[in-house]
Enzyme design. Structure first.
Site, PDB file in Angstrom:
ATOM      1  N   TRP A 268       1.246   5.684  -1.656  1.00 28.65           N
ATOM      2  CA  TRP A 268       0.973   6.691  -2.688  1.00 28.65           C
ATOM      3  C   TRP A 268       2.034   6.728  -3.779  1.00 28.65           C
ATOM      4  CZ3 TRP A 268      -2.104  11.539  -3.046  1.00 28.65           C
ATOM      5  CH2 TRP A 268      -3.353  11.398  -2.423  1.00 28.65           C
TER       6      TRP A 268
ATOM      7  N   TYR B  98       0.834  -1.208   0.000  1.00 26.37           N
ATOM      8  CA  TYR B  98       0.000   0.000   0.000  1.00 26.37           C
ATOM      9  C   TYR B  98       0.867   1.256   0.000  1.00 26.37           C
ATOM     10  CZ  TYR B  98      -3.477   3.426   1.276  1.00 26.37           C
ATOM     11  OH  TYR B  98      -4.305   4.517   1.263  1.00 26.37           O
TER      12      TYR B  98
HETATM   13  N1  LIG Z   1      -1.886   7.891  12.604  1.00 29.19           N
HETATM   14  C1  LIG Z   1      -2.254   8.035  11.325  1.00 29.19           C
HETATM   15  N2  LIG Z   1      -1.687   7.260  10.377  1.00 29.19           N
HETATM   16  C2  LIG Z   1      -2.062   7.404   9.097  1.00 29.19           C
HETATM   17  C3  LIG Z   1      -3.027   8.373   8.723  1.00 29.19           C
HETATM   18  C4  LIG Z   1      -3.610   9.174   9.745  1.00 29.19           C
HETATM   19  O1  LIG Z   1      -4.455  10.048   9.470  1.00 29.19           O
HETATM   20  N3  LIG Z   1      -3.187   8.972  11.027  1.00 29.19           N
HETATM   21  N4  LIG Z   1      -3.385   8.486   7.399  1.00 29.19           N
HETATM   22  C5  LIG Z   1      -3.289   7.284   6.590  1.00 29.19           C
HETATM   23  C6  LIG Z   1      -3.515   7.561   5.170  1.00 29.19           C
HETATM   24  S1  LIG Z   1      -5.001   8.337   4.788  1.00 29.19           S
HETATM   25  C7  LIG Z   1      -2.657   7.185   4.197  1.00 29.19           C
HETATM   26  S2  LIG Z   1      -3.150   7.332   2.547  1.00 29.19           S
HETATM   27  C8  LIG Z   1      -1.359   6.560   4.504  1.00 29.19           C
HETATM   28  C9  LIG Z   1      -0.241   7.018   3.551  1.00 29.19           C
HETATM   29  O2  LIG Z   1       0.830   6.158   3.619  1.00 29.19           O
HETATM   30  P1  LIG Z   1       1.876   5.955   2.396  1.00 29.19           P
HETATM   31  O3  LIG Z   1       1.191   6.201   1.110  1.00 29.19           O
HETATM   32  O4  LIG Z   1       2.537   4.661   2.591  1.00 29.19           O
HETATM   33  O5  LIG Z   1       2.895   7.143   2.689  1.00 29.19           O
HETATM   34  P2  LIG Z   1       3.978   7.850   1.760  1.00 29.19           P
HETATM   35  O6  LIG Z   1       4.870   8.597   2.694  1.00 29.19           O
HETATM   36  O7  LIG Z   1       3.302   8.637   0.698  1.00 29.19           O
HETATM   37  O8  LIG Z   1       4.798   6.630   1.139  1.00 29.19           O
HETATM   38  C10 LIG Z   1       5.152   6.548  -0.194  1.00 29.19           C
HETATM   39  C11 LIG Z   1       6.549   5.956  -0.315  1.00 29.19           C
HETATM   40  O9  LIG Z   1       6.807   5.696  -1.678  1.00 29.19           O
HETATM   41  C12 LIG Z   1       8.137   6.116  -2.007  1.00 29.19           C
HETATM   42  N5  LIG Z   1       8.161   6.439  -3.445  1.00 29.19           N
HETATM   43  C13 LIG Z   1       7.785   7.579  -4.060  1.00 29.19           C
HETATM   44  N6  LIG Z   1       7.928   7.464  -5.389  1.00 29.19           N
HETATM   45  C14 LIG Z   1       8.385   6.217  -5.644  1.00 29.19           C
HETATM   46  C15 LIG Z   1       8.723   5.510  -6.828  1.00 29.19           C
HETATM   47  O10 LIG Z   1       8.589   5.984  -7.951  1.00 29.19           O
HETATM   48  N7  LIG Z   1       9.161   4.218  -6.683  1.00 29.19           N
HETATM   49  C16 LIG Z   1       9.303   3.642  -5.462  1.00 29.19           C
HETATM   50  N8  LIG Z   1       9.746   2.385  -5.414  1.00 29.19           N
HETATM   51  N9  LIG Z   1       9.004   4.308  -4.318  1.00 29.19           N
HETATM   52  C17 LIG Z   1       8.539   5.566  -4.404  1.00 29.19           C
HETATM   53  C18 LIG Z   1       8.377   7.307  -1.106  1.00 29.19           C
HETATM   54  O11 LIG Z   1       9.768   7.513  -0.925  1.00 29.19           O
HETATM   55  C19 LIG Z   1       7.628   6.890   0.166  1.00 29.19           C
HETATM   56  O12 LIG Z   1       8.463   6.213   1.054  1.00 29.19           O
HETATM   57  O13 LIG Z   1      -1.000   6.859   5.855  1.00 29.19           O
HETATM   58  C20 LIG Z   1      -2.006   6.471   6.781  1.00 29.19           C
HETATM   59  N10 LIG Z   1      -1.491   6.589   8.136  1.00 29.19           N
HETATM   60  N1  LIG Z   2      -0.803  18.435   2.401  1.00 26.98           N
HETATM   61  C1  LIG Z   2      -1.306  17.199   2.441  1.00 26.98           C
HETATM   62  N2  LIG Z   2      -2.559  16.962   1.979  1.00 26.98           N
HETATM   63  C2  LIG Z   2      -3.081  15.706   2.051  1.00 26.98           C
HETATM   64  C3  LIG Z   2      -2.328  14.624   2.545  1.00 26.98           C
HETATM   65  C4  LIG Z   2      -1.011  14.896   3.038  1.00 26.98           C
HETATM   66  O1  LIG Z   2      -0.291  13.995   3.506  1.00 26.98           O
HETATM   67  N3  LIG Z   2      -0.539  16.181   2.956  1.00 26.98           N
HETATM   68  N4  LIG Z   2      -2.875  13.348   2.556  1.00 26.98           N
HETATM   69  C5  LIG Z   2      -3.985  13.078   1.636  1.00 26.98           C
HETATM   70  C6  LIG Z   2      -4.675  11.835   1.995  1.00 26.98           C
HETATM   71  S1  LIG Z   2      -3.918  10.363   1.627  1.00 26.98           S
HETATM   72  C7  LIG Z   2      -5.905  11.804   2.544  1.00 26.98           C
HETATM   73  S2  LIG Z   2      -6.642  10.316   2.877  1.00 26.98           S
HETATM   74  C8  LIG Z   2      -6.626  13.040   2.869  1.00 26.98           C
HETATM   75  C9  LIG Z   2      -7.208  12.921   4.275  1.00 26.98           C
HETATM   76  O2  LIG Z   2      -8.122  13.887   4.513  1.00 26.98           O
HETATM   77  P1  LIG Z   2      -8.795  13.967   5.975  1.00 26.98           P
HETATM   78  O3  LIG Z   2      -8.933  12.623   6.555  1.00 26.98           O
HETATM   79  O4  LIG Z   2     -10.028  14.774   5.846  1.00 26.98           O
HETATM   80  O5  LIG Z   2      -7.697  14.828   6.737  1.00 26.98           O
HETATM   81  P2  LIG Z   2      -7.024  14.892   8.166  1.00 26.98           P
HETATM   82  O6  LIG Z   2      -6.090  16.027   8.086  1.00 26.98           O
HETATM   83  O7  LIG Z   2      -6.455  13.581   8.571  1.00 26.98           O
HETATM   84  O8  LIG Z   2      -8.202  15.208   9.170  1.00 26.98           O
HETATM   85  C10 LIG Z   2      -9.114  16.275   8.950  1.00 26.98           C
HETATM   86  C11 LIG Z   2      -9.596  16.853  10.248  1.00 26.98           C
HETATM   87  O9  LIG Z   2     -10.277  15.891  11.060  1.00 26.98           O
HETATM   88  C12 LIG Z   2     -10.245  16.381  12.378  1.00 26.98           C
HETATM   89  N5  LIG Z   2     -10.624  15.314  13.324  1.00 26.98           N
HETATM   90  C13 LIG Z   2      -9.864  14.308  13.790  1.00 26.98           C
HETATM   91  N6  LIG Z   2     -10.563  13.534  14.658  1.00 26.98           N
HETATM   92  C14 LIG Z   2     -11.812  14.067  14.735  1.00 26.98           C
HETATM   93  C15 LIG Z   2     -13.008  13.719  15.427  1.00 26.98           C
HETATM   94  O10 LIG Z   2     -13.084  12.744  16.166  1.00 26.98           O
HETATM   95  N7  LIG Z   2     -14.095  14.497  15.200  1.00 26.98           N
HETATM   96  C16 LIG Z   2     -14.076  15.573  14.384  1.00 26.98           C
HETATM   97  N8  LIG Z   2     -15.207  16.259  14.198  1.00 26.98           N
HETATM   98  N9  LIG Z   2     -12.959  15.946  13.740  1.00 26.98           N
HETATM   99  C17 LIG Z   2     -11.842  15.199  13.897  1.00 26.98           C
HETATM  100  C18 LIG Z   2      -8.813  16.861  12.520  1.00 26.98           C
HETATM  101  O11 LIG Z   2      -8.693  17.821  13.558  1.00 26.98           O
HETATM  102  C19 LIG Z   2      -8.536  17.444  11.139  1.00 26.98           C
HETATM  103  O12 LIG Z   2      -8.665  18.848  11.144  1.00 26.98           O
HETATM  104  O13 LIG Z   2      -5.751  14.158   2.838  1.00 26.98           O
HETATM  105  C20 LIG Z   2      -4.993  14.215   1.631  1.00 26.98           C
HETATM  106  N10 LIG Z   2      -4.345  15.497   1.579  1.00 26.98           N
HETATM  107 MO   LIG Z   3      -5.080   8.655   2.496  1.00 22.27          MO
END
Ligand SMILES: Nc1nc2c(c(=O)[nH]1)N[C@H]1C(S)=C(S)[C@@H](COP(=O)(O)OP(=O)(O)OC[C@H]3O[C@@H](n4cnc5c(=O)[nH]c(N)nc54)[C@H](O)[C@@H]3O)O[C@H]1N2
Ligand SMILES: Nc1nc2c(c(=O)[nH]1)N[C@H]1C(S)=C(S)[C@@H](COP(=O)(O)OP(=O)(O)OC[C@H]3O[C@@H](n4cnc5c(=O)[nH]c(N)nc54)[C@H](O)[C@@H]3O)O[C@H]1N2
Ligand SMILES: [Mo]
Length: 776
Positions: free
Chosen positions: A112, A110
């Site tokens: 991005w 998994y």
């Molecule tokens: N506590 C907590 N944990 C969370 C979340 C949260 O809200 N709270 N959010 C979750 C969510 S929504 C998401 S989507 C995940 C995201 O988790 P990931 O998508 O796993 O996070 P990234 O840091 O984007 O990891 C991408 C990796 O791919 C590598 N990469 C980039 N380009 C290439 C390429 O061309 N080739 C190869 N081989 N590697 C490459 C980068 O160096 C990086 O290490 O995290 C989740 N984890």
């Molecule tokens: N710059 C930047 N943008 C991103 C990403 C990134 O890594 N960097 N990640 C992307 C990805 S993979 C995803 S999935 C999306 C995620 O998008 P979201 O899941 O919407 O984003 P988050 O920033 O994790 O959380 C949004 C808000 O939820 C609030 N929140 C947390 N817990 C609670 C709760 O129990 N109740 C309420 N009411 N609010 C709560 C937090 O305070 C925060 O302001 O964002 C995307 N956009």
């Molecule tokens: Mo995500």
């Protein structure tokens, strides 16, 4: 004149590379982007920074017999040549397939990765492993697994809802009220999976507000909030949104303000839900007073909000974070029920919105861009896990898990192959993941940088980054496709994922064709340029109805970009359903919006009734555990990077405090703990500890602390490996499923406490590279 500079694409935007002396000097934002993201510049300085991996690497202990797999993460590496590393990886793949079958290979991988339709690491990996006979795969996302699983049962698939999303323009036209559970974090709209041509959501949101729309933000923090919306902030206790939603519904129904006609004509199951809502079932009406004691929002404000919602066009918006907590499925379901009771589903500027500005595309006017992707083939192995159950799987081979009405059995994984993601960023309870990881015999990783995942691998192939590759870029939810260019030479010996897999494919047989390798089937004899042309030609074919005059491929490479017209109003499943629910039923079992679901009830899981309901989460401030760990930790997406990507850059580091991840804490909570702004603190619970930099703010609710995700995991091997020195909050989060419906990640269900860090505070070593030796 910048219009002929080569394009570079990333998830956070599109840029043109300005060159000097054959090197990239700067990235200039795409000239049509009104609000470019500053994250982009970090791509230049990280091209050849010390974190890049320049040569294939094998973990020392792995070469020495692999007796102690707990050395992963702190072991040294041996720099080897490509042939040695490829031979080793091929040997391991063949060994595991021979001794344990393809199911023993976990290729869920998994993450991005990076933008670009051809050089998409996961697609390359899947294509390779499918030809190799398959692998155990993963379903759904960390972003919103709970919604992905629940929505098709009760409304429509998330994919449809996100493609046919309502727009800011419609919200402006109707002067709608947006009730935003989790708020609307414009910072998150910087990114979109696969790329962004134009960042318009900040302006569009401002224009909607100017036109008379309004936003009530429900969030434990006001940090994402525009100043103009401050007096409309409802500060909520984390993980209690379900109670608030129920109380809003209760108020509407008790006062007969709900749209009974819409419920009768378009919904099913209200009669089975109503007794729960009104309290006939358990003696507890889900009233504003009841919800107030759970959410700590004054009852009067809840009633007042319900009355406003009944009075004007209302959008019920849930941020994706709502899905990443215990019972996330039913919270999303309840958002749908609330919108259904208001009767606006299928009307423009009303209904339910799935994460306005969670990523760039949501809320902006977009069609579906049918941009072609690398074909990955089919996986001969049917075994899969819900993606966030990885540690459960590794720790419990043969164990079982209930998912979406099925009982799944965990396979016995021997080899993990990861390309383009970072589980030591994204997974919860990293100390548990580390223990689970030790069960795996072999870990093969492709990474451009010495990320924590690379350090926890046995064989590391150095991958190129997107600025080092030609590609075709464009997200299916965007408006443009771009011809992007290799503007830098591959760093040292790094190679792109496709070439690495091609070389592996030349070393292994398929499951049936034992005489020949899978190389020809993997590459189909095409070069990179030929693949790009093929993907472009496919895209042209997909667009032939709407854009019969697409340029030829060679012309496209010169022009650099093509934009597709966006439909004035995309054909809407929900609009048609609203107009005629018999002629245009929803793809739910009943064809209607399901307030009660026989399917979900039929799963027969403890506590899951078949309609949304409030259940105490394991960790929240109402739990007895809150006496020991009184603060609720909210982990959100980082402003200055995408997840853990580019954390090593100066842009990301400028957001740190004393070199550590920032931990935002209310001044009152800080005072009682003797914590001052800028102090290094230790955030802790029974699962782990991390150091962080305190940032005092009145904008976070008392009792709540906020940490962005993405600080590179930096275990404190010397002083206690359960501690991260840098501030990765996933050492603290619970590895709990949302529920047995979706088994999504419950990252936001987490109690902690904080103390000032005392004594010798170890330096951050996350960006130091491991010790590297030459082969002996
Ligand atoms: N506590 C907590 N944990 C969370 C979340 C949260 O809200 N709270 N959010 C979750 C969510 S929504 C998401 S989507 C995940 C995201 O988790 P990931 O998508 O796993 O996070 P990234 O840091 O984007 O990891 C991408 C990796 O791919 C590598 N990469 C980039 N380009 C290439 C390429 O061309 N080739 C190869 N081989 N590697 C490459 C980068 O160096 C990086 O290490 O995290 C989740 N984890
Ligand atoms: N710059 C930047 N943008 C991103 C990403 C990134 O890594 N960097 N990640 C992307 C990805 S993979 C995803 S999935 C999306 C995620 O998008 P979201 O899941 O919407 O984003 P988050 O920033 O994790 O959380 C949004 C808000 O939820 C609030 N929140 C947390 N817990 C609670 C709760 O129990 N109740 C309420 N009411 N609010 C709560 C937090 O305070 C925060 O302001 O964002 C995307 N956009
Ligand atoms: Mo995500």
């Amino acid at each position: 004149m910048t219009h002929n500079l080569p394009f570079v694409a990333a998830h956070w935007g599109t840029y043109r590379a300005e060159m000097a002396d054959g090197r990239v000097r700067a990235l200039l934002p795409y000239e049509d982007d009104p609000d470019p993201s500053p994250i982009g510049q970090a791509m230049v300085e990280t091209l050849d920074d010390p974190c890049r991996i320049g040569q294939p690497m094998v973990r020392r202990g792995f070469l020495d017999g692999n007796a102690d797999r707990s050395l992963r993460g702190r072991d040294s590496f041996v720099a080897v040549d490509w042939d040695t590393a490829l031979d080793l990886a091929a040997r391991e793949l063949l060994r595991v397939r021979r001794d344990h079958s393809n199911e023993a290979i976990y290729g869920g991988s998994y993450g991005w990765a990076s933008a670009g339709r051809f050089h998409h690491a996961q697609s390359q990996l899947r294509r390779f492993l499918n030809l190799f006979g398959g692998y155990t795969s993963a379903r759904d996302s960390y972003s919103y697994a709970a919604a992905e699983v629940i929505m098709p049962h009760v409304l429509a698939p998330m994919k449809t809802l996100l493609t046919e999303h309502g727009t800011w323009q419609e919200i402006a036209d109707r002067k709608s009220l947006i009730v935003a559970f989790g708020g609307i974090a414009v910072r998150n709209g910087q990114v979109n999976g696969g790329g962004v041509a134009r960042h318009t959501q900040r302006d569009d949101m401002a224009a909607a507000l100017d036109a008379g729309a309004d936003i009530v933000t429900i969030n434990p923090s006001a940090l994402d909030l525009d100043d103009s919306l401050r007096d409309r902030w409802l500060s909520i206790r984390p993980n209690t949104d379900m109670a608030l939603m129920l109380a809003l519904a209760h108020t509407l129904v008790a006062r007969n303000l709900h749209d009974q006609a819409f419920v009768d004509s378009h919904c099913t199951g209200f009669d089975a839900f109503r007794p729960y809502l009104m309290g006939q079932m358990d003696g507890q009406p889900k009233s504003a007073d009841w919800a107030s004691s759970i959410t700590r929002i004054p009852a009067r404000r809840i009633v007042d909000l319900a009355l406003q919602m009944a009075r004007r066009p209302t959008v019920v918006n849930f941020s994706w974070s709502m899905t990443r907590q215990q019972n996330g499925e039913e919270i999303i379901w309840m958002a749908v029920v609330l919108a259904a009771l208001l009767g606006g589903i299928g009307r423009r500027g009303e209904g339910v919105a799935c994460g306005l500005s969670a990523v760039n595309s949501v809320g902006n006017r977009r069609g579906r861009l049918p941009v072609a992707a690398l074909p990955t083939g089919t996986n001969p192995v049917s075994t899969f896990i819900p993606v966030a159950r990885i540690a459960d799987m590794l720790l419990d081979p043969g164990g079982s898990v209930h998912y979406n009405g099925e009982d799944l059995t965990f396979p016995d994984i021997r080899l993990v192959y990861w390309a383009g993601g970072n589980p030591f960023h994204h997974h919860q309870d990293l100390n548990r993941l580390r223990r689970a990881w030790e069960r795996v015999e072999t870990v093969i990783v492709h990474e451009p940088h010495w990320t924590p995942l690379a350090r926890f691998a046995d064989i590391v192939f150095p991958a190129t980054v997107s600025m080092e590759r030609n590609d075709l870029s464009g997200s299916p939810q965007d408006t443009h496709i771009f011809a992007t260019s290799a503007v830098a030479k591959p760093f040292k010996q790094s190679r792109n994922d496709h070439d690495i897999f091609a070389d592996l494919a030349a070393r292994v047989t398929g499951p049936t064709d034992v005489d020949g390798t899978i190389l020809d089937r993997f590459t189909e004899g095409r070069s990179e340029a030929e693949w790009l042309q093929r993907l472009y030609d496919r895209t042209v074919k997909n667009l032939s109805a709407t854009m019969p005059d697409m340029p030829r491929y060679d012309e496209f490479r010169v022009i650099g970009t093509v934009s597709v017209p966006v439909p004035e109003h995309p054909r809407r499943l929900l609009e048609n359903f609203r107009a005629d629910p018999v002629e245009h039923p929803l793809p739910t079992p009943s064809g209607r919006i399901e307030i009660f679901s026989n399917t979900i009830a039929g799963f027969g899981r403890d506590g899951i009734a078949g309609h949304p309901m409030w259940r105490d989460p394991v960790e929240w401030q109402g739990a007895s555990l809150a006496q020991k760990f009184p603060l609720h930790l909210v982990t959100h997406q980082p402003d200055r990077r995408l997840h853990s990507q580019l954390d090593q850059s100066s842009h990301s580091r400028a957001g740190k405090i004393a070199g550590r991840a920032a931990c935002v804490i209310n001044s009152i909570d800080a005072d009682v703990r003797g914590i001052c702004d800028g102090d290094i603190v230790e955030v802790f619970n029974d699962r782990g500890r991390c150091l962080a930099g305190a940032s005092l703010s009145p904008d976070v609710r008392k009792g709540v602390v906020l940490m962005a995700t993405g600080a590179w995991y930096d275990p404190d091997w010397e002083n206690g490996s359960d501690r991260c020195k840098h501030g990765n909050p996933n050492v603290l989060t619970a590895d709990l499923p949302t529920s047995e419906i979706a088994q999504g990640p419950g990252a936001l269900t987490c109690l902690v406490d904080i103390r000032k860090a005392e004594g010798d505070i170890p330096p951050v070593t996350a960006f130091d590279i491991p010790e590297i030796t030459l082969p002996t």
